[in-house]
Design a protein around this motif. Structure first.
Motif, short mmCIF file in Angstrom:
data_model
loop_
_atom_site.label_atom_id
_atom_site.label_comp_id
_atom_site.label_asym_id
_atom_site.label_seq_id
_atom_site.Cartn_x
_atom_site.Cartn_y
_atom_site.Cartn_z
N LEU A 122 0.84 -1.20 0.00
CA LEU A 122 0.00 0.00 0.00
C LEU A 122 0.87 1.25 0.00
CD1 LEU A 122 -2.59 -1.03 2.76
CD2 LEU A 122 -2.97 -1.01 0.28
N PRO A 123 0.32 2.38 -0.44
CA PRO A 123 1.05 3.66 -0.32
C PRO A 123 1.23 4.02 1.16
CG PRO A 123 -0.82 3.87 -1.82
CD PRO A 123 -0.99 2.56 -1.12
N PHE A 124 2.39 4.58 1.51
CA PHE A 124 2.65 5.05 2.87
C PHE A 124 2.60 6.58 2.84
CE2 PHE A 124 3.93 0.78 3.11
CZ PHE A 124 4.10 0.41 4.45
N VAL A 125 1.49 7.14 3.32
CA VAL A 125 1.25 8.58 3.21
C VAL A 125 1.48 9.23 4.58
CG1 VAL A 125 -0.43 10.37 2.65
CG2 VAL A 125 -0.42 8.21 1.37
N THR A 126 2.53 10.06 4.67
CA THR A 126 2.81 10.80 5.91
C THR A 126 2.05 12.11 5.87
OG1 THR A 126 5.00 9.81 6.11
CG2 THR A 126 4.61 11.87 7.29
N ILE A 127 1.23 12.35 6.87
CA ILE A 127 0.36 13.54 6.86
C ILE A 127 0.88 14.65 7.77
CG2 ILE A 127 -1.68 12.20 6.25
CD1 ILE A 127 -2.60 12.50 9.20
N PHE A 128 1.89 14.35 8.62
CA PHE A 128 2.38 15.35 9.58
C PHE A 128 3.78 15.82 9.22
CE2 PHE A 128 -0.24 12.52 12.44
CZ PHE A 128 -1.32 13.39 12.55
N THR A 129 4.04 17.08 9.54
CA THR A 129 5.42 17.58 9.48
C THR A 129 6.15 17.08 10.74
OG1 THR A 129 4.85 19.59 10.69
CG2 THR A 129 4.70 19.67 8.28
N ASP A 130 7.47 17.31 10.78
CA ASP A 130 8.26 16.84 11.93
C ASP A 130 7.79 17.45 13.25
OD1 ASP A 130 9.70 15.33 10.21
OD2 ASP A 130 11.57 16.49 10.35
N ASP A 131 7.23 18.67 13.20
CA ASP A 131 6.78 19.30 14.44
C ASP A 131 5.28 19.16 14.66
OD1 ASP A 131 6.35 20.91 12.29
OD2 ASP A 131 7.18 22.72 13.17
N GLY A 132 4.63 18.25 13.88
CA GLY A 132 3.25 17.86 14.20
C GLY A 132 2.16 18.70 13.57
N TYR A 133 2.44 19.32 12.43
CA TYR A 133 1.41 20.06 11.71
C TYR A 133 0.97 19.24 10.49
CZ TYR A 133 2.44 24.30 14.41
OH TYR A 133 2.60 25.20 15.42
N ILE A 134 -0.28 19.48 10.02
CA ILE A 134 -0.77 18.79 8.82
C ILE A 134 -0.02 19.34 7.59
CG2 ILE A 134 -2.77 18.24 7.38
CD1 ILE A 134 -2.92 16.99 10.15
N LYS A 135 0.46 18.42 6.77
CA LYS A 135 1.25 18.80 5.60
C LYS A 135 0.40 19.48 4.52
CE LYS A 135 5.14 15.59 5.46
NZ LYS A 135 5.77 14.54 4.64
N GLU A 136 1.08 19.97 3.49
CA GLU A 136 0.41 20.55 2.31
C GLU A 136 -0.41 19.46 1.60
OE1 GLU A 136 0.27 23.57 1.04
OE2 GLU A 136 1.54 24.48 2.59
N GLY A 137 -1.52 19.89 0.97
CA GLY A 137 -2.30 18.98 0.14
C GLY A 137 -3.56 18.47 0.82
N TYR A 138 -3.91 19.04 1.98
CA TYR A 138 -5.09 18.55 2.70
C TYR A 138 -6.11 19.67 2.94
CZ TYR A 138 -2.39 14.32 3.29
OH TYR A 138 -1.67 13.18 3.03
N LYS A 139 -6.25 20.51 1.88
CA LYS A 139 -7.26 21.57 1.89
C LYS A 139 -7.15 22.44 3.14
CE LYS A 139 -10.32 18.83 -1.03
NZ LYS A 139 -11.62 18.17 -1.16
#
Length: 1056
Positions: free
Chosen positions: A398-415
């Motif tokens: 399966l794809p491994f999708v990381t949604i957090f930055t290193d400091d715990g914020y939601i990454k780009e691409g999630y509206k």
């Protein structure tokens, strides 16, 4: 049956009773046992009463003897021997005793393995090599460290005194995460800056400054504890030597494939922006919905709930409901799994689900890990943020999708979720699901939340490229070492834990995204002319002891010139446990072939707490076997954990973390509170809670106890296999024990005299055995027993066995018995008897002090230096004086004398109990007549008549067959009775009245207690209280039996 015979003996003495039935005898035996127990308590109470001056006269205010702080004020140059020519102070004072000795020991080289020997010549007595578990340089030592060092120093001193080549290596651990966090907080608090504001080099300089300040204080604490460490070999885990060892170990294991780099799921702290080890993860159990304070959030975060929501099946409109405790992670879902045998979802095989907030399509996959009966039987899969899902993701590609930055914020691409903190996104995602009408319900869900022990942040599983150590092969060898007995784990019960950790061992993530620590000696390779051939879609890493070595490796591998290579060293550092795992040999400058490596590796013993059996001990075993082909030590002794008096773990927020120096020197409650205020890493609410705990546990502060009392108490508490609930205030009781030794030795020295010269050998004293009194022979026999017990205690790592033997020897045998018994001899004019007695007394002091020295180094040295030497070749210090050996002292062991003296002590005990029974103060002299129908007992009584008179405080003792008038009988055994004359000593009527009042009082208390125990809801009372009430009931019943018996005997005496 012995007790029933006692009853018959009493009956015979009073004119003869009829023979009793077996049932009567059994009943009376139980009754006698209860009475004996109570009598013992009464006797002790009576002695205390007399000591307090309450002998029936008008009571005076009790004078409380203040423990004076006496200091050693004689000018003594640093490292010079303390002046022992001056008279000992009248009172024991730890500050006086502990002054100057350590500096002298250190300068004289007593703690060095080279002392008195050539290391190149084998020592026939063997050697004892041990490294300290290096304390973290994050702060100061607490009582847990004090236990470790008390046990280790006792072992080291004992082995040194046994004549073995002894080395105990000191040091400190750089404690990567813990130290960086503390220093970062300090800089932020004082300057408002982050480490990134300072830059790596400037920040590391700050950490080194912190290390120098804290490390020196820790070493000072160790010296104050009396730890006999070889300070010339002190090692910090980031010194040049250990740094070289770390590089060597990494490069070797990287070259042979043991260390490799991989992109895997790790424990990630968003606050630290680093992976952390399992040991730094605390598992917080939640009973259900719970709000948790998380760093960086003004409001608490809701945890402990299970949120159910639905995904829609593409094109059909059908829905599948799934559940999660971390709703924000649904942004990273890449599949939903069902069990292959679940008929409910058979028709959906191969279908896709629509993610409501991304353009992602989620396949419905089948996997046997799904429990059909749990929840809906459908499981959301987030491979990049969940350990179980990670494995499913690998199985199904399966794809491994990381949604957090290193400091715990939601990454780009999630509206609109992009840029939100993860727990703000938790609320926002839930609201969005409700708006999309995909939310089903929220349930309470008992669960465990992983917390970073350093930052108190909630751990986020994240996929990161990290360095790993393959552990399976090393674990198998470690298991075999224990199974074959090559490595011994003590206590043996910890072997089970050892095997458990080693089974299916996971590879060890060793990289940390920090600045403080050993920087990883690995370099990312690139070429000036373009991509690295064969590594277009991946990275090419090389390791090297130096950058030049890494460059040469890369050039050779790629077959290019070295000047074409561009190297970029990994900015990460190694897990602290990596360098700690090398400690048993990095302290000896491995990988260099040094004399220390030749002489001292492998070590003899590793002593530490059982909580780091895997995290430290296992890693040392792994690296020792892997890198040197030898185990790093032969034995591992694991001591228990120290908890507070209430059985709680030591925690700064509870206020129960105590600096051992505060127990040694004493501290007021106000000063304890100020220490908490100075700890600015604590939350103000935690400080308030901790202060409350301190005021409750130490309302008067902690009294000055001294080092020796603290060390002895910690070792006495150390029972194998059990945690230690340490009441700090009870350590003060061992200070009283130190005072007992002090006073006993002062009294003994006074009686030895200034011109006393002891016999040059023990054999000389043995040759005089026929001239020794029974109490002298008994004392020597007790010394033989103590020598045997202490050595056995050390050999078995059974420290309470040794401390109990020493406590009994000094308090009960030397002080309470022997010193009292020899007073008449010392005050007599019989010079020959005095000379013999002095040699026995000297031997008792010499043996007692040398035996106790490993536990009480300061007090034993202070007193030992005042003893005249037995020979001119006696070593200069007690710490290098031979420890008494059983083979030397067994010549004095005399079982027959022990049994006879034990009989005499029973007589004394019964007389003391009788005094208490009839309310006669202990120090009031009484007339005693002893009767025995056994000729052997009569002979023993004759030989001990003076000792019995002295210890029972009798004005006159006679041995007779006639029943004395005006006396009451006390049975000693089946054949022996002690008669105590009361006539003329007490007013019989008044005595009866006093005893009757005691009966009335006891009956009232018993009636009240029985009513309490008879209540309908009594079974709800805590077990501890119920147990205490049973004990009170038995005591009260015994007291009533005792006092009623006394009334009967007084009445019988009146009619006599």
């Amino acid at each position: 049956m012995a007790d029933s015979n006692v009853q018959n003996a009493v009956g015979d003495a009073e004119g003869g009773d009829k023979p009793k039935t077996a049932k009567q005898l059994e009943k009376e035996a139980k009754k006698a046992a209860k009475m004996a127990k109570f009598a013992e308590k009464q006797a002790k109470a009576a002695e205390k009463k007399t000591a307090d001056g309450q002998s029936g006269k008008e009571k005076k205010p009790k004078k409380v003897e203040e423990k004076k702080v006496i200091t050693y004020d004689i000018q003594t140059p640093q490292g010079e021997k303390k002046n022992v020519e001056v008279e000992l102070p009248a009172q024991y004072s730890p500050k006086y005793v502990e002054a100057a000795w350590y500096a002298w020991w250190k300068k004289a080289g007593f703690f060095k393995p080279e002392y008195g020997r050539n290391l190149d010549e084998p020592n026939p007595k063997g050697q004892f090599i041990m490294v300290i578990p290096p304390p973290n340089v994050t702060g100061t030592l607490h009582l847990g460290h004090a236990l470790t060092n008390s046990v280790e120093d006792a072992l080291c001193r004992w082995n040194r005194m046994k004549g073995r080549t002894a080395l105990w290596v000191p040091g400190c651990d750089h404690a990567g995460i813990a130290t960086q966090v503390v220093v970062e907080k300090k800089i932020k608090r004082e300057e408002g800056l982050t480490r990134h504001d300072l830059g790596r080099e400037a920040f590391l300089k700050r950490v080194w400054d912190w290390k120098i300040e804290k490390g020196n204080f820790i070493y000072d604490q160790l010296e104050k504890m009396g730890s006999s460490l070889d300070w010339d070999r002190v090692t910090f885990t980031m010194d040049p030597g250990p740094a070289e060892a770390v590089k060597e170990a990494f490069v070797r294991m990287h070259e042979d494939g043991t260390i490799y780099r991989a992109n895997r799921l790790v424990n990630w702290s968003c606050t630290l922006k680093s992976a952390i080890s399992d040991i730094e993860v605390e598992k917080k159990e939640l009973p259900g919905r719970t709000e948790i304070a998380v760093p960086g959030y003004s409001e608490k975060v809701e945890c402990g709930v299970l949120i159910l929501f639905s995904y829609e099946v593409e094109k059909t409109g059908e829905r599948i409901t799934v559940a999660t405790t971390r709703i924000e992670t649904m942004l990273g879902d890449t599949a939903v799994a069902v069990h292959p045998k679940d008929e409910r979802y058979k028709h959906l095989k191969g279908k896709m689900l629509v993610h409501p907030f991304t353009n992602r399509k989620l396949p419905i996959i089948e996997d046997e890990f799904v429990e059909m009966d749990f929840g809906t039987g459908a499981v959301k899969i987030t491979p990049a943020h969940d350990p179980n899902d990670y494995e499913v993701g690998k199985r199904h590609n399966l794809p491994f999708v990381t949604i957090f930055t290193d400091d715990g914020y939601i990454k780009e691409g999630y509206k609109h979720f992009t840029g939100m903190k993860r727990f703000e996104a938790r609320k926002a995602v839930l609201e969005a699901l409700k708006d999309a009408e995909l939310y089903v319900e929220t349930k309470d869900n008992p669960m465990v939340v992983p917390i970073c022990s350093r930052s108190k942040d909630i751990i986020e599983p994240m996929i990161k490229p990290q360095w790993y150590v393959k552990c399976l092969d090393m674990a198998e060898k470690a298991v075999q070492a224990v199974k074959t007995g090559e490595l011994e784990i003590i206590p043996k019960m910890h072997e089970k834990t050892w095997y458990h950790w080693m089974e299916e061992m996971r590879d060890w993530c060793i990289s940390r995204q920090l600045w403080w620590g050993h920087r990883i000696p690995a370099y990312l390779v690139s070429l000036k002319d373009g991509p690295v051939p064969g590594y277009e879609d991946s990275e090419f890493w090389v390791s090297g002891r130096t950058e030049e070595e890494a460059r040469q490796k890369a050039a050779k591998e790629l077959n290019v010139a070295g000047d074409k290579i561009i190297l970029s060293q990994d900015p990460d550092v190694l897990d602290t446990w990596f360098s700690s795992g090398l400690f048993p040999f990095s302290v000896f400058n491995w990988p260099n072939k040094t004399k220390d490596m030749e002489h001292f590796y492998p070590n003899t013993l590793l002593e530490t707490g059982h909580d780091i059996l895997f995290f430290w001990v296992a890693r040392m075993v792994f690296f020792g076997q892997k890198l040197l082909g030898k185990l790093p030590f032969k034995q591992v002794y694991l001591h228990a954990m120290v908890r507070d008096a209430h059985g709680r773990k030591m925690s700064k927020s509870l206020g129960n973390v105590i600096d051992p120096l505060d127990v040694i020197n004493g501290i007021t409650i106000e000063e304890l509170n100020k220490q908490l205020e100075a700890n600015t890493n604590l939350d103000p609410r935690e400080i308030a809670k901790a202060k409350e705990g301190q005021r409750r546990d130490y309302p008067q502060g902690i009294p000055e106890c001294g080092t020796d009392a603290l060390r002895f108490a910690l070792c006495a508490y150390t029972s194998q296999g059990r945690d230690i609930n340490l009441d700090v205030l009870r350590v003060n009781g061992y200070r009283n024990f130190c005072n007992k030794l002090w006073n006993a030795t002062k009294f003994a020295m006074m009686n030895l005299g200034n011109d006393f010269k002891p016999y040059e050998s023990l054999q000389h004293l043995k040759d005089k055995e026929g001239q020794l009194s029974m109490v002298d022979r008994w004392m020597l026999s007790q010394l033989a027993v103590a020598v045997r017990e202490c050595n056995a205690g050390f050999e078995e790592f059974n420290f309470p066995r040794a401390t109990t033997a020493l406590y009994n020897l000094w308090w009960y045998q030397i002080c309470d018995v022997y010193l009292e018994c020899i007073k008449p001899v010392m005050y007599s004019k019989n010079e020959e008897a005095k000379a013999l007695c002095r040699n026995v007394l000297y031997t008792a002091l010499y043996v007692g002090l040398t035996l106790i020295s490993p536990f009480m180094p300061f007090l034993s040295e202070e007193l030992f230096q005042r003893l005249p030497p037995r020979t001119s070749s006696q070593p200069p210090s007690i710490c290098v004086t031979p420890y008494p050996e059983p083979e030397e002292y067994d010549i004095f062991y005399n079982e027959e004398v022990d049994e006879k003296f034990k009989f005499g002590q029973k007589v004394i005990g019964e007389v003391r109990s009788a005094k208490a029974k009839y309310d006669i103060p202990h120090k009031t002299k009484v007339e005693i007549t002893l009767q025995s129908g056994n000729a052997e007992y009569r002979d023993t009584l004759e030989s001990l008549i003076e000792e019995i008179a002295t210890l029972s405080v009798a004005s006159n003792i006679s041995i007779s067959t006639d029943k004395p008038k005006g006396s009451v009988p006390t049975p000693v055994n089946a054949d022996t009775v002690a008669w105590m004359k009361l006539q003329g000593l007490v007013n019989l009527s008044s005595c009866q009245d006093k005893i009757q009042k005691k009966i009335d009082n006891a009956e009232e208390k018993l009636q009240s207690l029985m009513a309490e125990m008879a209540k309908a809801d009594y079974d709800k009372v805590p077990e501890e209280i119920r147990s205490r009430n049973v004990s009170k009931k038995l005591d009260l019943e015994a007291e009533l039996e005792q006092n009623r018996d006394a009334i009967k005997k007084l009445e019988a005496m009146e009619t006599d």
